[in-house]
Each structure stands twice: as structure tokens, then as C-alpha cells.
Design a protein around this motif. Structure first.
Motif, PDB file in Angstrom:
ATOM      1  N   SER A   2      67.871  68.063  65.746  1.00  0.00           N
ATOM      2  CA  SER A   2      67.777  67.030  64.291  1.00  0.00           C
ATOM      3  C   SER A   2      65.796  66.889  64.383  1.00  0.00           C
ATOM      4  O   SER A   2      65.672  66.083  63.079  1.00  0.00           O
ATOM      5  N   GLY A   3      65.075  67.490  65.259  1.00  0.00           N
ATOM      6  CA  GLY A   3      63.732  67.330  64.452  1.00  0.00           C
ATOM      7  C   GLY A   3      63.344  65.800  65.429  1.00  0.00           C
ATOM      8  O   GLY A   3      62.279  65.503  65.732  1.00  0.00           O
ATOM      9  N   GLU A   4      63.970  65.890  66.663  1.00  0.00           N
ATOM     10  CA  GLU A   4      63.627  64.097  67.115  1.00  0.00           C
ATOM     11  C   GLU A   4      62.780  64.928  68.395  1.00  0.00           C
ATOM     12  O   GLU A   4      63.200  65.992  69.296  1.00  0.00           O
ATOM     13  N   PRO A   5      61.944  64.554  68.165  1.00  0.00           N
ATOM     14  CA  PRO A   5      60.902  65.329  69.310  1.00  0.00           C
ATOM     15  C   PRO A   5      61.334  64.522  71.032  1.00  0.00           C
ATOM     16  O   PRO A   5      61.888  63.684  71.137  1.00  0.00           O
ATOM     17  N   ILE A   6      61.141  65.852  71.980  1.00  0.00           N
ATOM     18  CA  ILE A   6      61.369  66.185  73.413  1.00  0.00           C
ATOM     19  C   ILE A   6      60.696  65.681  74.327  1.00  0.00           C
ATOM     20  O   ILE A   6      59.057  66.588  73.695  1.00  0.00           O
ATOM     21  N   ALA A   7      59.956  64.287  74.362  1.00  0.00           N
ATOM     22  CA  ALA A   7      58.600  64.362  75.370  1.00  0.00           C
ATOM     23  C   ALA A   7      58.415  63.273  75.938  1.00  0.00           C
ATOM     24  O   ALA A   7      59.954  62.071  75.755  1.00  0.00           O
ATOM     25  N   GLY A   8      57.306  62.187  76.880  1.00  0.00           N
ATOM     26  CA  GLY A   8      57.380  61.685  77.402  1.00  0.00           C
ATOM     27  C   GLY A   8      58.660  61.541  78.525  1.00  0.00           C
ATOM     28  O   GLY A   8      58.851  62.005  79.188  1.00  0.00           O
ATOM     29  N   ARG A   9      58.856  59.836  78.493  1.00  0.00           N
ATOM     30  CA  ARG A   9      59.175  59.256  80.333  1.00  0.00           C
ATOM     31  C   ARG A   9      60.534  60.427  80.153  1.00  0.00           C
ATOM     32  O   ARG A   9      61.398  60.207  79.353  1.00  0.00           O
ATOM     33  N   ASP A  10      61.142  60.139  81.449  1.00  0.00           N
ATOM     34  CA  ASP A  10      62.304  60.536  81.952  1.00  0.00           C
ATOM     35  C   ASP A  10      63.077  59.237  81.536  1.00  0.00           C
ATOM     36  O   ASP A  10      62.641  59.047  81.965  1.00  0.00           O
ATOM     37  N   LYS A  11      64.367  59.496  81.746  1.00  0.00           N
ATOM     38  CA  LYS A  11      64.741  58.618  81.396  1.00  0.00           C
ATOM     39  C   LYS A  11      65.500  58.066  82.908  1.00  0.00           C
ATOM     40  O   LYS A  11      65.917  56.831  82.902  1.00  0.00           O
ATOM     41  N   ILE A  12      66.061  58.737  83.727  1.00  0.00           N
ATOM     42  CA  ILE A  12      66.378  58.171  84.992  1.00  0.00           C
ATOM     43  C   ILE A  12      65.177  57.793  85.693  1.00  0.00           C
ATOM     44  O   ILE A  12      64.934  56.709  85.976  1.00  0.00           O
ATOM     45  N   ARG A  13      63.939  58.515  86.153  1.00  0.00           N
ATOM     46  CA  ARG A  13      62.518  58.323  86.835  1.00  0.00           C
ATOM     47  C   ARG A  13      61.913  57.543  85.420  1.00  0.00           C
ATOM     48  O   ARG A  13      61.199  58.350  84.977  1.00  0.00           O
ATOM     49  N   ALA A  14      61.705  56.004  85.401  1.00  0.00           N
ATOM     50  CA  ALA A  14      61.054  55.692  85.032  1.00  0.00           C
ATOM     51  C   ALA A  14      59.230  55.884  84.263  1.00  0.00           C
ATOM     52  O   ALA A  14      58.798  55.930  83.492  1.00  0.00           O
ATOM     53  N   ASN A  15      58.802  56.337  85.601  1.00  0.00           N
ATOM     54  CA  ASN A  15      57.297  56.516  85.767  1.00  0.00           C
ATOM     55  C   ASN A  15      57.061  57.830  85.663  1.00  0.00           C
ATOM     56  O   ASN A  15      55.432  57.607  85.769  1.00  0.00           O
ATOM     57  N   LYS A  16      57.888  58.789  85.327  1.00  0.00           N
ATOM     58  CA  LYS A  16      57.416  59.872  85.276  1.00  0.00           C
ATOM     59  C   LYS A  16      57.010  60.569  84.092  1.00  0.00           C
ATOM     60  O   LYS A  16      58.420  60.780  83.011  1.00  0.00           O
ATOM     61  N   MET A  17      56.297  61.284  83.584  1.00  0.00           N
ATOM     62  CA  MET A  17      56.697  62.004  82.284  1.00  0.00           C
ATOM     63  C   MET A  17      57.860  63.718  82.734  1.00  0.00           C
ATOM     64  O   MET A  17      57.932  63.762  84.053  1.00  0.00           O
ATOM     65  N   LYS A  18      58.171  63.872  82.104  1.00  0.00           N
ATOM     66  CA  LYS A  18      58.871  64.975  81.734  1.00  0.00           C
ATOM     67  C   LYS A  18      58.166  66.350  81.901  1.00  0.00           C
ATOM     68  O   LYS A  18      56.436  66.029  81.108  1.00  0.00           O
ATOM     69  N   THR A  19      58.560  67.236  83.148  1.00  0.00           N
ATOM     70  CA  THR A  19      57.467  68.411  82.948  1.00  0.00           C
ATOM     71  C   THR A  19      57.250  69.779  81.705  1.00  0.00           C
ATOM     72  O   THR A  19      58.593  69.262  81.120  1.00  0.00           O
ATOM     73  N   GLU A  20      56.718  70.209  82.213  1.00  0.00           N
ATOM     74  CA  GLU A  20      57.267  70.859  81.105  1.00  0.00           C
ATOM     75  C   GLU A  20      57.845  72.059  80.726  1.00  0.00           C
ATOM     76  O   GLU A  20      58.659  72.275  79.954  1.00  0.00           O
ATOM     77  N   ASP A  21      58.550  72.349  82.000  1.00  0.00           N
ATOM     78  CA  ASP A  21      59.477  73.613  82.380  1.00  0.00           C
ATOM     79  C   ASP A  21      61.006  72.824  82.063  1.00  0.00           C
ATOM     80  O   ASP A  21      61.497  73.408  80.707  1.00  0.00           O
ATOM     81  N   GLU A  22      61.158  71.962  81.994  1.00  0.00           N
ATOM     82  CA  GLU A  22      61.988  70.463  81.558  1.00  0.00           C
ATOM     83  C   GLU A  22      62.499  70.763  79.627  1.00  0.00           C
ATOM     84  O   GLU A  22      63.454  70.818  79.301  1.00  0.00           O
ATOM     85  N   ILE A  23      60.884  70.415  79.444  1.00  0.00           N
ATOM     86  CA  ILE A  23      60.907  70.336  77.804  1.00  0.00           C
ATOM     87  C   ILE A  23      61.228  71.545  77.123  1.00  0.00           C
ATOM     88  O   ILE A  23      62.428  72.046  76.654  1.00  0.00           O
ATOM     89  N   ALA A  24      60.533  72.617  78.157  1.00  0.00           N
ATOM     90  CA  ALA A  24      60.851  74.282  77.250  1.00  0.00           C
ATOM     91  C   ALA A  24      62.514  74.404  77.684  1.00  0.00           C
ATOM     92  O   ALA A  24      63.040  74.914  76.647  1.00  0.00           O
ATOM     93  N   ARG A  25      63.199  73.437  78.778  1.00  0.00           N
ATOM     94  CA  ARG A  25      64.212  74.100  78.828  1.00  0.00           C
ATOM     95  C   ARG A  25      65.953  73.306  78.056  1.00  0.00           C
ATOM     96  O   ARG A  25      66.247  73.586  77.292  1.00  0.00           O
ATOM     97  N   GLU A  26      64.687  71.790  77.365  1.00  0.00           N
ATOM     98  CA  GLU A  26      66.333  71.312  76.029  1.00  0.00           C
ATOM     99  C   GLU A  26      65.969  71.044  75.137  1.00  0.00           C
ATOM    100  O   GLU A  26      66.908  70.981  73.941  1.00  0.00           O
ATOM    101  N   SER A  27      64.733  72.109  74.835  1.00  0.00           N
ATOM    102  CA  SER A  27      63.867  72.441  73.776  1.00  0.00           C
ATOM    103  C   SER A  27      64.773  73.102  72.350  1.00  0.00           C
ATOM    104  O   SER A  27      65.284  74.415  72.599  1.00  0.00           O
ATOM    105  N   TYR A  28      65.178  73.087  71.246  1.00  0.00           N
ATOM    106  CA  TYR A  28      65.816  73.734  69.889  1.00  0.00           C
ATOM    107  C   TYR A  28      64.677  74.542  69.931  1.00  0.00           C
ATOM    108  O   TYR A  28      64.316  75.845  69.598  1.00  0.00           O
ATOM    109  N   ARG A  29      63.496  74.099  69.724  1.00  0.00           N
ATOM    110  CA  ARG A  29      62.202  74.566  68.841  1.00  0.00           C
ATOM    111  C   ARG A  29      60.992  73.947  69.466  1.00  0.00           C
ATOM    112  O   ARG A  29      60.689  72.616  70.432  1.00  0.00           O
TER     113      ARG A  29
END
Length: 407
Positions: free
Chosen positions: A27-54
Motif C-alpha cells: 500500500s506504500g505504508e512504511p515498515i520501520a520503527g518500533r516492534d509491535k511486541i517489544r515496545a522499546n526495541k527497534m526492528k532490525t534490518e533483516d526483519e524489515i527486509a523480510r516483511e517489505s514489498y519494496r
């Protein structure tokens, strides 16, 4: 975080180039920032890469004059598709803004201008900044028309015309104004470089950084796959080099990572890390600016290039002129061994009026074109015809293209 070193945190200026991933959903919505489960932890690069369409890779380069060398190296070796130039809306653009615009244009990179800190910015200050920037963009060296982006329709309008337009976006990181437009812009930018076309060429990997002793792995190099493809493993023999004496080390590429995910196959257009099996003595020979290839290559100390001296500060170039040369990921001092004026009449250009025959030979002035044979000052490097080059002594002096390697 973007700051790597202590002095960067203290001064607030970045001095190194670092890259960060920004992922987008369908949809063009960005994937970044805080993890839903671990509120104070940022998403790592491999998590972003696995979830992304672009995925958009953001390369952060230094803006301050003191670190211009690092910035030039980052632009020259980073294979950027687009450049985002930040301008403080409360002050008119500085001479560094002009250098950065010239730098992007000399590498043919389309420009997007972002005016920052517009919250609480006086109207007249913003207007002054925009007018000054418009003058810079319309100057003959850059030749772009500024195009203000206010709506999503403007983004669609500007998409196919980035070689003549320079979109400008106003943002504020305090109020968040304009950030959605900027994200939409990044999502809708098309890929500019067609790395897929280079898959059939021989494998070529440009080394950006070296990690000599990673615990449990050994020596690792990170960089960019410029051409071809490679299947890593126990029987994957590659040549790494050139070392200071011009030879190449034969070794085995054991494993590879792309976006921190382990992979066995890397292909043109990816930024990757390779692990080699090298002993302690050979490890010390690794450095930035090397290449990894599969066929046995040769290194050269001399090369021919067709150059154009940029208009700017008064500079005269004659034989034995020494400059700092950037060719993709290679950077080293080089001497001008021999200079010949290019006959521009064949190209329909006016004759090179700025290049004069002196008693001491040919002298090049800003605006003139010439064929020059350069010789590296320290060690041989791996270069091939067709690579873009940029040379400078202090500020940027000229750009060119490598035309041949003398045998």
C-alpha cells in the motif's frame, strides 16, 4: 542510530557514510520503527527486509565541508539512484549546497531537494532560501527546474521528468508536516539503474569496507556486486586484489550475507558481505577499494581518460598535475602524464577555447575537455574502460570517463 562515532554525537555532524533500510508494504505504508511486541526495541534490518514489498536503502553522507572527501567517495562508489539534498529553510543555501548539487550532476544522479525545519520559519526566510536555491538549480552547470510538491498528484506528475525537474518538498520533523509526502515520493520513485542487465557479465564485486577478524567467521568484506553473479561455498574460488604490489590473492568465498540474511547466491545490484578463508598474513593485505572477481584479472598503474574540467574556482591543469582521483570505489592520488586536447568540432561543440598551448605544453582551464593519461602515485588498481571518474585537489575539479588501459 545514524551517529557512529563519539565526535559525531558531540558535534552533531556525521562524518561517515552509513546506510539504513526503509521498507514499504504494497500500500506504500512504511515498515520501520518500533516492534509491535517489544515496545522499546527497534526492528532490525533483516526483519524489515523480510516483511517489505519494496526496500529503499538510504545512504547518509556527510554534509560538512571538512568531510567532502568522504562524501565524494560515497557518491562515486554508492551507485545511488537518486540524491536527496537537505536545505535549512531558515538560512539561504551555502557554497556546500552548490558543491553537492554539482557533484550529483557530474555523476548524472537526479536530485530531490528537501527544505527542513519549516515549523516556525519566517515567511521571508523561506522565500529567500527558495529563490536562492532556484538560482543554483537553474544555473547552466545544473540546469534543473525546481518543482514544488504539495500534493500526491504532484508526485505522479514529476515521476518521469526527473532529469529536467528537481522536486522540492517542505518538511518539519517537529510537527511531522510533509513527511508523508516524502515517504510517498520515496515509495513511488522508479528504479533508475538496471543492474539486471549486467548479470551476464563476469562477476565483479567492489569492496567498500573490510572486517579483518570477525569472531567465528574470519575475514569479511562488504561492498557492492557491480556485475555478474556468484554462488558461494567451499569450492567457490575467487581473486581478491590488487594488493600493494599489484598481485591478486586467490581464495575461497565461504559465505555471503545480503541485508544481514545468510544467502548462497549473490547477483548484480545487491549490496552484500563476503567471508573469505585467508590466513593472518594475507588478511592484513585487505583494504578498501579492492575488487573480487572470478577470472584472473590484471591491475594497472596507468589509464587514459577523457575529462572535462568543471567551471569554478581558478584552476590550471598542465602536465605532471597531481590530483586525487575517485573511480567507483577506488580513490588514490594520480599524476597527469600526458594531455591532448579533444577535437570538439566533430561533436558539434565549439573548439576548446580555454585550453591553450603554452611553452610548457597544453594548459587546461575550467570548461575545457581533454584526453589525459593518468598514473597512480602509490599502487596499481583494478579499473576497466567505461568507468566514471572524478578528480579533485581540495574542491571538485573535473569529471571524466576511463577510455582505455595502456598495455
Amino acid at each position: 542510530s545514524i551517529m557512529k562515532h563519539r565526535h559525531e554525537i558531540e558535534s552533531g555532524r556525521t562524518s561517515t557514510s552509513s546506510s539504513h533500510l526503509l521498507g514499504f508494504r504494497h500500500s506504500g505504508e512504511p515498515i520501520a520503527g518500533r516492534d509491535k511486541i517489544r515496545a522499546n526495541k527497534m526492528k532490525t534490518e533483516d526483519e524489515i527486509a523480510r516483511e517489505s514489498y519494496r526496500i529503499v536503502t538510504l545512504m547518509d553522507l556527510a554534509g560538512h565541508e571538512k568531510y567532502l572527501k568522504t562524501t565524494i567517495h560515497g557518491v562515486s562508489s554508492g551507485f545511488a539512484d537518486y540524491a536527496i539534498v537537505l536545505v535549512n529553510s531558515r538560512h539561504p543555501p551555502t557554497h556546500m549546497t552548490q558543491h553537492h548539487l554539482n557533484l550529483c550532476c557530474s555523476f548524472g544522479i537526479p536530485i530531490i531537494v528537501v527544505f527542513t525545519k519549516i515549523d516556525g520559519c519566517p515567511e521571508h526566510a523561506l522565500a529567500t532560501s527558495k529563490n536562492e536555491l532556484a538560482k543554483l538549480l537553474k544555473s547552466p552547470e545544473i540546469g534543473r527546474r525546481p518543482f514544488a510538491i504539495k500534493t500526491e498528484q504532484d508526485i505522479i506528475t514529476s515521476m518521469g521528468k526527473l532529469h529536467t525537474l528537481a522536486p522540492t518538498i517542505d518538511i518539519s520533523c517537529v510537527t511531522g508536516e510533509g513527511l508523508d509526502l516524502l515517504r510517498k515520493m520515496l515509495f513511488s520513485l522508479p528504479k533508475r539503474r538496471r543492474h539486471e542487465k549486467k548479470v551476464d557479465r563476469p562477476f565483479e564485486f567492489l569492496v567498500e569496507d573490510t572486517f579483518l577478524n570477525v569472531p567465528g567467521v574470519g575475514s569479511v568484506v562488504s561492498g557492492f556486486v557491480n556485475a555478474g553473479e556468484l554462488n558461494v561455498g567451499a569450492n567457490c574460488n575467487v581473486y581478491v586484489g590488487p594488493t600493494n604490489d599489484g598481485t591478486f590473492l586467490k581464495t575461497v568465498a565461504k559465505s555471503a550475507h545480503v541485508a544481514r540474511i545468510n544467502t548462497s547466491h549473490i547477483t548484480a545490484g545487491q549490496s552484500a558481505c563476503l567471508a573469505f578463508s585467508l590466513n593472518k598474513e594475507l588478511r592484513k593485505k585487505l583494504r578498501r577499494g579492492m575488487v573480487v572477481v572470478q577470472e584472473s584479472p590484471t591491475a594497472t598503474k596507468e589509464f587514459d581518460a577523457e575529462i572535462c574540467v568543471l567551471k569554478g574556482e581558478g584552476t590550471t591543469i598542465r602536465r605532471s598535475y597531481q590530483a586525487y582521483v575517485h573511480i567507483l570505489n577506488v580513490r588514490q592520488s594520480a599524476f597527469a602524464r600526458d594531455i591532448q586536447i579533444v577535437n570538439n568540432n566533430a561533436l558539434g561543440l565549439p573548439p576548446s577555447h580555454n585550453a591553450k598551448e603554452d611553452t610548457e605544453g597544453i594548459v587546461l582551464r575550467p570548461g575545457s575537455r581533454a584526453k589525459v593519461r593518468f598514473e597512480f602515485a602509490q599502487r596499481p588498481e583494478y579499473i576497466r574502460p567505461g568507468m566514471r571518474m572524478l578528480f579533485r585537489d581540495g574542491r571538485v575539479r573535473g569529471v571524466g570517463i576511463v577510455t582505455g588501459i595502456p598495455q
